[in-house]
Write a protein that holds these residues in place. Sequence first.
Motif, PDB file in Angstrom:
ATOM      1  N   ALA A  95     -13.419  24.023  21.730  1.00 43.38           N
ATOM      2  CA  ALA A  95     -13.003  23.351  20.498  1.00 43.38           C
ATOM      3  C   ALA A  95     -13.884  23.770  19.329  1.00 43.38           C
ATOM      4  CB  ALA A  95     -13.055  21.842  20.690  1.00 43.38           C
ATOM      5  N   SER A  96     -15.157  24.003  19.602  1.00 44.14           N
ATOM      6  CA  SER A  96     -16.094  24.449  18.580  1.00 44.14           C
ATOM      7  C   SER A  96     -17.293  25.075  19.267  1.00 44.14           C
ATOM      8  CB  SER A  96     -16.548  23.276  17.708  1.00 44.14           C
ATOM      9  OG  SER A  96     -17.354  22.384  18.470  1.00 44.14           O
ATOM     10  N   GLN A  97     -18.041  25.848  18.525  1.00 50.75           N
ATOM     11  CA  GLN A  97     -19.248  26.448  19.088  1.00 50.75           C
ATOM     12  C   GLN A  97     -20.247  25.372  19.491  1.00 50.75           C
ATOM     13  OE1 GLN A  97     -17.977  29.391  19.818  1.00 50.75           O
ATOM     14  NE2 GLN A  97     -19.929  30.358  19.308  1.00 50.75           N
ATOM     15  N   ILE A 143     -26.698  29.995  34.187  1.00 49.29           N
ATOM     16  CA  ILE A 143     -25.550  30.294  33.330  1.00 49.29           C
ATOM     17  C   ILE A 143     -25.256  31.791  33.366  1.00 49.29           C
ATOM     18  CG2 ILE A 143     -24.606  30.156  30.999  1.00 49.29           C
ATOM     19  CD1 ILE A 143     -25.161  27.433  32.300  1.00 49.29           C
ATOM     20  N   ALA A 144     -23.962  32.100  33.498  1.00 42.14           N
ATOM     21  CA  ALA A 144     -23.514  33.492  33.407  1.00 42.14           C
ATOM     22  C   ALA A 144     -22.429  33.603  32.352  1.00 42.14           C
ATOM     23  CB  ALA A 144     -22.978  33.983  34.751  1.00 42.14           C
ATOM     24  N   VAL A 145     -22.506  34.649  31.547  1.00 39.94           N
ATOM     25  CA  VAL A 145     -21.428  34.969  30.607  1.00 39.94           C
ATOM     26  C   VAL A 145     -20.512  35.971  31.291  1.00 39.94           C
ATOM     27  CG1 VAL A 145     -20.897  36.220  28.485  1.00 39.94           C
ATOM     28  CG2 VAL A 145     -22.635  34.432  28.473  1.00 39.94           C
ATOM     29  N   ASP A 146     -19.225  35.664  31.343  1.00 39.33           N
ATOM     30  CA  ASP A 146     -18.255  36.483  32.068  1.00 39.33           C
ATOM     31  C   ASP A 146     -17.566  37.466  31.125  1.00 39.33           C
ATOM     32  OD1 ASP A 146     -16.881  37.307  34.285  1.00 39.33           O
ATOM     33  OD2 ASP A 146     -15.393  35.712  34.232  1.00 39.33           O
ATOM     34  N   ASP A 147     -17.101  38.589  31.685  1.00 41.13           N
ATOM     35  CA  ASP A 147     -16.268  39.575  30.977  1.00 41.13           C
ATOM     36  C   ASP A 147     -16.925  40.114  29.709  1.00 41.13           C
ATOM     37  OD1 ASP A 147     -14.259  39.322  32.885  1.00 41.13           O
ATOM     38  OD2 ASP A 147     -13.335  37.637  31.829  1.00 41.13           O
ATOM     39  N   TYR A 148     -18.212  40.440  29.806  1.00 39.99           N
ATOM     40  CA  TYR A 148     -18.908  40.999  28.652  1.00 39.99           C
ATOM     41  C   TYR A 148     -18.380  42.403  28.357  1.00 39.99           C
ATOM     42  CZ  TYR A 148     -22.659  42.744  25.698  1.00 39.99           C
ATOM     43  OH  TYR A 148     -23.377  43.290  24.665  1.00 39.99           O
ATOM     44  N   GLY A 149     -18.092  42.662  27.069  1.00 38.42           N
ATOM     45  CA  GLY A 149     -17.542  43.957  26.705  1.00 38.42           C
ATOM     46  C   GLY A 149     -18.136  44.587  25.467  1.00 38.42           C
ATOM     47  N   ALA A 150     -19.258  44.076  25.003  1.00 36.52           N
ATOM     48  CA  ALA A 150     -19.998  44.642  23.869  1.00 36.52           C
ATOM     49  C   ALA A 150     -19.298  44.508  22.525  1.00 36.52           C
ATOM     50  CB  ALA A 150     -20.341  46.112  24.106  1.00 36.52           C
ATOM     51  N   GLU A 206     -18.523  42.383  19.073  1.00 39.00           N
ATOM     52  CA  GLU A 206     -19.458  41.583  18.277  1.00 39.00           C
ATOM     53  C   GLU A 206     -19.491  40.135  18.764  1.00 39.00           C
ATOM     54  OE1 GLU A 206     -20.356  40.321  13.624  1.00 39.00           O
ATOM     55  OE2 GLU A 206     -18.860  41.864  14.086  1.00 39.00           O
ATOM     56  N   SER A 207     -18.317  39.606  19.136  1.00 38.51           N
ATOM     57  CA  SER A 207     -18.255  38.231  19.613  1.00 38.51           C
ATOM     58  C   SER A 207     -19.029  38.063  20.914  1.00 38.51           C
ATOM     59  CB  SER A 207     -16.799  37.796  19.821  1.00 38.51           C
ATOM     60  OG  SER A 207     -16.166  38.617  20.789  1.00 38.51           O
ATOM     61  N   ASP A 208     -18.973  39.092  21.784  1.00 40.14           N
ATOM     62  CA  ASP A 208     -19.700  39.042  23.046  1.00 40.14           C
ATOM     63  C   ASP A 208     -21.202  39.060  22.813  1.00 40.14           C
ATOM     64  OD1 ASP A 208     -17.456  39.005  24.761  1.00 40.14           O
ATOM     65  OD2 ASP A 208     -17.209  41.147  24.501  1.00 40.14           O
ATOM     66  N   ILE A 209     -21.646  39.907  21.902  1.00 41.89           N
ATOM     67  CA  ILE A 209     -23.070  40.010  21.598  1.00 41.89           C
ATOM     68  C   ILE A 209     -23.586  38.690  21.031  1.00 41.89           C
ATOM     69  CG2 ILE A 209     -24.773  41.159  20.129  1.00 41.89           C
ATOM     70  CD1 ILE A 209     -22.997  43.680  20.338  1.00 41.89           C
ATOM     71  N   ASN A 210     -22.811  38.080  20.144  1.00 42.66           N
ATOM     72  CA  ASN A 210     -23.217  36.789  19.587  1.00 42.66           C
ATOM     73  C   ASN A 210     -23.264  35.715  20.664  1.00 42.66           C
ATOM     74  OD1 ASN A 210     -23.460  37.793  16.989  1.00 42.66           O
ATOM     75  ND2 ASN A 210     -21.344  37.309  16.440  1.00 42.66           N
ATOM     76  N   ARG A 211     -22.320  35.794  21.612  1.00 40.73           N
ATOM     77  CA  ARG A 211     -22.280  34.820  22.695  1.00 40.73           C
ATOM     78  C   ARG A 211     -23.567  34.900  23.528  1.00 40.73           C
ATOM     79  NH1 ARG A 211     -18.039  34.881  27.355  1.00 40.73           N
ATOM     80  NH2 ARG A 211     -18.065  37.071  26.791  1.00 40.73           N
ATOM     81  N   ILE A 212     -24.045  36.117  23.764  1.00 42.16           N
ATOM     82  CA  ILE A 212     -25.294  36.295  24.521  1.00 42.16           C
ATOM     83  C   ILE A 212     -26.466  35.689  23.758  1.00 42.16           C
ATOM     84  CG2 ILE A 212     -26.897  37.972  25.477  1.00 42.16           C
ATOM     85  CD1 ILE A 212     -24.235  37.800  26.958  1.00 42.16           C
ATOM     86  N   LYS A 213     -26.524  35.961  22.458  1.00 41.99           N
ATOM     87  CA  LYS A 213     -27.632  35.453  21.644  1.00 41.99           C
ATOM     88  C   LYS A 213     -27.659  33.928  21.617  1.00 41.99           C
ATOM     89  CE  LYS A 213     -27.841  39.433  18.494  1.00 41.99           C
ATOM     90  NZ  LYS A 213     -27.618  39.886  17.087  1.00 41.99           N
ATOM     91  N   ASP A 254     -28.531  33.442  32.013  1.00 39.27           N
ATOM     92  CA  ASP A 254     -29.393  34.022  33.043  1.00 39.27           C
ATOM     93  C   ASP A 254     -28.798  35.327  33.564  1.00 39.27           C
ATOM     94  OD1 ASP A 254     -31.328  31.618  33.563  1.00 39.27           O
ATOM     95  OD2 ASP A 254     -29.311  30.753  33.588  1.00 39.27           O
ATOM     96  N   ILE A 255     -27.462  35.431  33.500  1.00 41.72           N
ATOM     97  CA  ILE A 255     -26.737  36.566  34.058  1.00 41.72           C
ATOM     98  C   ILE A 255     -25.614  36.960  33.103  1.00 41.72           C
ATOM     99  CG2 ILE A 255     -25.233  37.322  35.962  1.00 41.72           C
ATOM    100  CD1 ILE A 255     -26.770  35.345  37.763  1.00 41.72           C
ATOM    101  N   VAL A 256     -25.375  38.264  32.961  1.00 43.26           N
ATOM    102  CA  VAL A 256     -24.235  38.775  32.204  1.00 43.26           C
ATOM    103  C   VAL A 256     -23.370  39.594  33.150  1.00 43.26           C
ATOM    104  CG1 VAL A 256     -23.493  40.364  30.395  1.00 43.26           C
ATOM    105  CG2 VAL A 256     -25.403  38.809  29.974  1.00 43.26           C
ATOM    106  N   LYS A 257     -22.067  39.271  33.183  1.00 46.38           N
ATOM    107  CA  LYS A 257     -21.119  40.003  34.014  1.00 46.38           C
ATOM    108  C   LYS A 257     -20.317  40.952  33.121  1.00 46.38           C
ATOM    109  CE  LYS A 257     -19.191  37.987  37.452  1.00 46.38           C
ATOM    110  NZ  LYS A 257     -18.253  37.135  38.223  1.00 46.38           N
TER     111      LYS A 257
END
Length: 219
Positions: free
Chosen positions: A65-67, A84-91, A93-100, A105-108
């Motif tokens: 619903a919101s960040q 915590i793992a972030v799924d479907d990382y694809g580099a 800009e939105s993915d990079i911001n999500r990591i930040k 703990d893990i990126v898939k």
Amino acid sequence: TRTLHLLNAGGCLPQEASIFVNFDPSVFTDRAIVDKALRDMRLVLHEAGIDPRRIVCEVTEQKSASQETLYSFVEALRANGFRIAVDDYGADESDINRIKELRPDIVKFDANWITQLMESGAGFALLTTMVTSFESQGIRTVFEGIEEGWQLELAEKSGASMVQGYVLARPELASTSLRVFGKSVQAPAAGEGKTIAAASPAPVASARPTKAFGRKVTP
């Protein structure tokens, strides 16, 4: 499905195995829903004899619903001792911001994106650089969709922490003896049908005739 997955894991998997569980952020927008889901999950973990630190919560791509709501949900997961793992990382800009923002703990890494990068030297170099960057931040990496031996070798060369895909195993019902899991007790059918493994010495045949490499792990 989460309850079944966790009960199966408690009965089937060795104590050192991590257990990955998907969470769709768009479902957990209300605090009451979050609290109930996590309360139920704690009860199941207690029944299954699973340490919460073994649980890796995959945050999928669906929009929240919101960040602020998303960050609150992730912090609630952390407060319960889950990783915590972030799924479907694809580099993107939105993915990079999500990591930040989520500090996982893990990126898939997304399977299609990995396949494209592995097809060229420049792509593989970029993949290796990203893995090194994440590892330097204390973030472990998972390559999804690894289906061929040559991909497994490149995943190992890149320094990826773990791989997931058919090259390791295909989804199947749990053996009644469960010897495949290192135990010989009765238990229900296997859970979500994912195999995630870290590298360990054992040969895998390459799909390309000029190569024979990689490592395979039986979970």
